[in-house]
Design an enzyme around this catalytic site. Structure first.
Site, PDB file in Angstrom:
ATOM      1  N   SER A   1      30.177  41.891  37.241  1.00  0.00           N
ATOM      2  CA  SER A   1      30.266  41.227  35.939  1.00  0.00           C
ATOM      3  C   SER A   1      30.396  42.262  34.828  1.00  0.00           C
ATOM      4  O   SER A   1      30.185  43.461  35.042  1.00  0.00           O
ATOM      5  CB  SER A   1      29.009  40.378  35.697  1.00  0.00           C
ATOM      6  OG  SER A   1      27.911  41.188  35.346  1.00  0.00           O
ATOM      7  N   LYS A   2      30.742  41.766  33.639  1.00  0.00           N
ATOM      8  CA  LYS A   2      30.897  42.680  32.504  1.00  0.00           C
ATOM      9  C   LYS A   2      29.591  43.382  32.156  1.00  0.00           C
ATOM     10  O   LYS A   2      29.597  44.417  31.493  1.00  0.00           O
ATOM     11  CB  LYS A   2      31.426  41.910  31.289  1.00  0.00           C
ATOM     12  CG  LYS A   2      32.896  41.536  31.396  1.00  0.00           C
ATOM     13  CD  LYS A   2      33.410  40.967  30.081  1.00  0.00           C
ATOM     14  CE  LYS A   2      34.910  40.720  30.157  1.00  0.00           C
ATOM     15  NZ  LYS A   2      35.472  40.241  28.876  1.00  0.00           N
ATOM     16  N   ARG A   3      28.488  42.821  32.580  1.00  0.00           N
ATOM     17  CA  ARG A   3      27.184  43.437  32.280  1.00  0.00           C
ATOM     18  C   ARG A   3      26.889  44.624  33.181  1.00  0.00           C
ATOM     19  O   ARG A   3      25.992  45.414  32.889  1.00  0.00           O
ATOM     20  CB  ARG A   3      26.075  42.388  32.400  1.00  0.00           C
ATOM     21  CG  ARG A   3      26.140  41.287  31.357  1.00  0.00           C
ATOM     22  CD  ARG A   3      24.963  40.334  31.478  1.00  0.00           C
ATOM     23  NE  ARG A   3      24.992  39.618  32.742  1.00  0.00           N
ATOM     24  CZ  ARG A   3      25.675  38.505  32.946  1.00  0.00           C
ATOM     25  NH1 ARG A   3      26.395  37.981  31.985  1.00  0.00           N
ATOM     26  NH2 ARG A   3      25.642  37.898  34.121  1.00  0.00           N
TER      27      ARG A   3
END
Length: 507
Positions: free
Chosen positions: A269-271
């Site tokens: 994920s972007k996190r």
């Protein structure tokens, strides 16, 4: 409406192939997104077709100009060029959806006139109530009951102050397509209902504008992430309508690329830090190395070869050879492959690529002097075989760009010194002083120190040369010792040994 003869899929090959990369400008570029861009680009270059770079910026609440600029920057840095699109132009400009609303309104009017889209006044709460009253699961969704509203019913809704959304009338038959990555996929009749394409406020939604743009731009192959697979039948349904009204003549071929997974086999994920493209660039990945590794996330050149050039990749790439199974992002392997590509760079190219990292770390000034660049040209080859990331260079080469008085002898390096370090440094100092400046070469220094320490004192090379490495570089790990001594020169080398002797004898 679903007849395959009336709604054929693209048969484009070779130079007729047209692919697109159409990200939304939210957040920083994600390596999974870059992998999608790369596979589209490679397919266009492999076939001799065209690559379109389009920005899907219709979500004003989430989209940002900063993110748009980062996307362009990412593509430029990776040298993934495009034939039509933002900053380039083309016959279907503009290439930002936020600038194409007049185009969408024209298509909407055509679809309304042809009966492919219709007005829908129902609310979400009313859909749930209707399902409950009919003995169905309240969350079952919309059941197409407004397809044939009379003008009187529509007028009554408007009298209540309601504004209609617009829904696409989907085929009442199954929809099948041959996924380029996953093979034949069929969605049975009734697996999805008429869906909203335009909000009551007149704003067209992504499931509408995306296929419309693809149709108008002649996109023949849609290569995108697996997470979008569930929306494909809706896109095909809309394509049927667009063919019927003459906007296009075919449905594109679809290929859904596998997920990129992170730790614990969860979707990256972007996190996740390893998802951030610019973080990898900041750490010292080079485009050649990162693209090579990303190519391996779902594809391979051969079963026994992981390192290859971008030209080799594009020559061999075909989307039908992409593995549909999820691919895990392995940072260690990515770094290893990056190191392989670093070693393939020309020495001058390698040195030039180090400059921004040395400037950022404060090793070099913002505008490096000619003398600094000359020193870098000498020092860079010493580490090219030893680093996997350009960001490792400041720690490895920094000692060449400071005087001995400013050199920091790191605590862990001093702690690693043997008890006889002072004797080793003293003997080395005495021996090296005998070499005239004119004879101060790597070979001469190496020969004399080996004779003095290994033969004369009976020391193992690791023990003999470790204190010298710390004295000259301030670190336990440094570029090749004797080559470094030649670059530093006689006076600087002797001065650093004197300083280290003082430290070791007073410690």
């Amino acid at each position: 409406m679903s007849d395959t003869t009336a709604h054929p899929f693209s048969t484009a090959t070779g130079t007729d192939v047209r692919v697109r990369f159409c990200p939304s400008p939210t957040g920083t570029p994600h390596v999974g997104l870059v992998r999608t861009a790369m596979f589209n680009w490679a397919y266009a270059r492999h076939t001799g077709g065209k690559m379109i770079f389009r920005i899907e910026d219709t979500d004003a609440a989430r989209d940002s100009e900063e993110s748009f600029l980062q996307l362009v920057e990412a593509m430029r840095w990776l040298k993934l060029d495009w034939d039509e699109g933002v900053d380039v132009g083309g016959p279907q400009a503009p290439y930002r959806q936020s600038e194409r609303y007049d185009i969408y309104r024209g298509v909407i009017e055509q679809l309304k006139a042809s009966g492919h889209i219709y007005e829908s006044f129902v609310t979400g709460e009313e859909i749930e109530t209707r399902n409950r009253d009919l003995g169905r699961d309240p969350k079952m969704g919309y059941d197409n009951f407004e397809r044939d509203l009379s003008e009187e019913q529509k007028a009554a809704y408007r009298a209540e102050g309601r504004s209609p959304a617009l829904r696409l009338r989907v085929p009442d038959t199954e929809l099948s397509f041959d996924d380029l990555v996953r093979g034949e996929i069929t969605f049975p009749a009734g697996s999805f209902s008429d869906f909203v394409v335009v909000r009551p406020n007149g704003h067209p939604l992504y499931p509408f504008v995306n296929p419309v743009d693809d149709a108008l731009m002649g996109v023949t192959h849609v290569l995108r992430g697996e997470d979008l697979l569930s929306s494909t039948p809706r896109q095909i349904a809309l394509y049927h309508a667009l063919i019927d009204i003459g906007v296009t003549t075919f449905v594109p071929r679809f290929g859904h690329l596998p997920y990129v997974m992170g730790d614990k086999n969860k979707k990256l994920s972007k996190r996740d830090a390893e998802a951030n493209l610019f973080l990898h660039r900041d750490r010292g990945f080079i485009p050649e190395g990162l693209l090579n590794y990303l190519a391996l996330l779902g594809w391979s050149l051969t079963h026994d070869r992981d390192v290859f050039s971008i030209d080799e990749f594009t020559a061999a790439f075909d989307v039908v050879n992409v593995n549909p199974n999820p691919a895990r992002f392995d940072l260690k392997k990515a770094e290893s492959i990056n190191g392989d590509h670093i070693r393939q760079l020309e020495a001058s190219d390698f040195a030039a690529r180090l400059v921004p990292y040395l400037v950022t770390a404060g090793v070099l000034g913002d505008t490096p002097s000619a003398a600094d660049l000359a020193l870098l040209a000498q020092g860079a080859p010493l580490i090219q075989e030893r680093i996997a990331l350009l960001g490792e260079a400041p720690a490895m080469l920094g000692f060449l760009f400071v005087t001995g008085a400013d050199l920091i002898l790191e605590a862990d390096a001093l702690a690693s010194l043997p008890q006889n370090a002072a004797d080793i440094l003293g003997s080395s100092r005495t021996a090296l002083e005998s070499i005239p400046s004119a004879e101060w070469t790597t070979e001469r220094v190496h020969e004399l120190l080996a004779e003095t320490l290994v033969v004369g004192l009976g020391l193992k090379p690791r023990v003999a040369f470790g204190p010298l490495r710390v004295a000259l570089s301030g670190r336990k790990i440094s570029p090749p010792l004797f080559e470094s001594m030649e670059i530093l020169g006689r006076a600087e080398t002797l001065g650093r040994l004197d300083r280290a002797l003082t430290v070791t004898t007073t410690a």
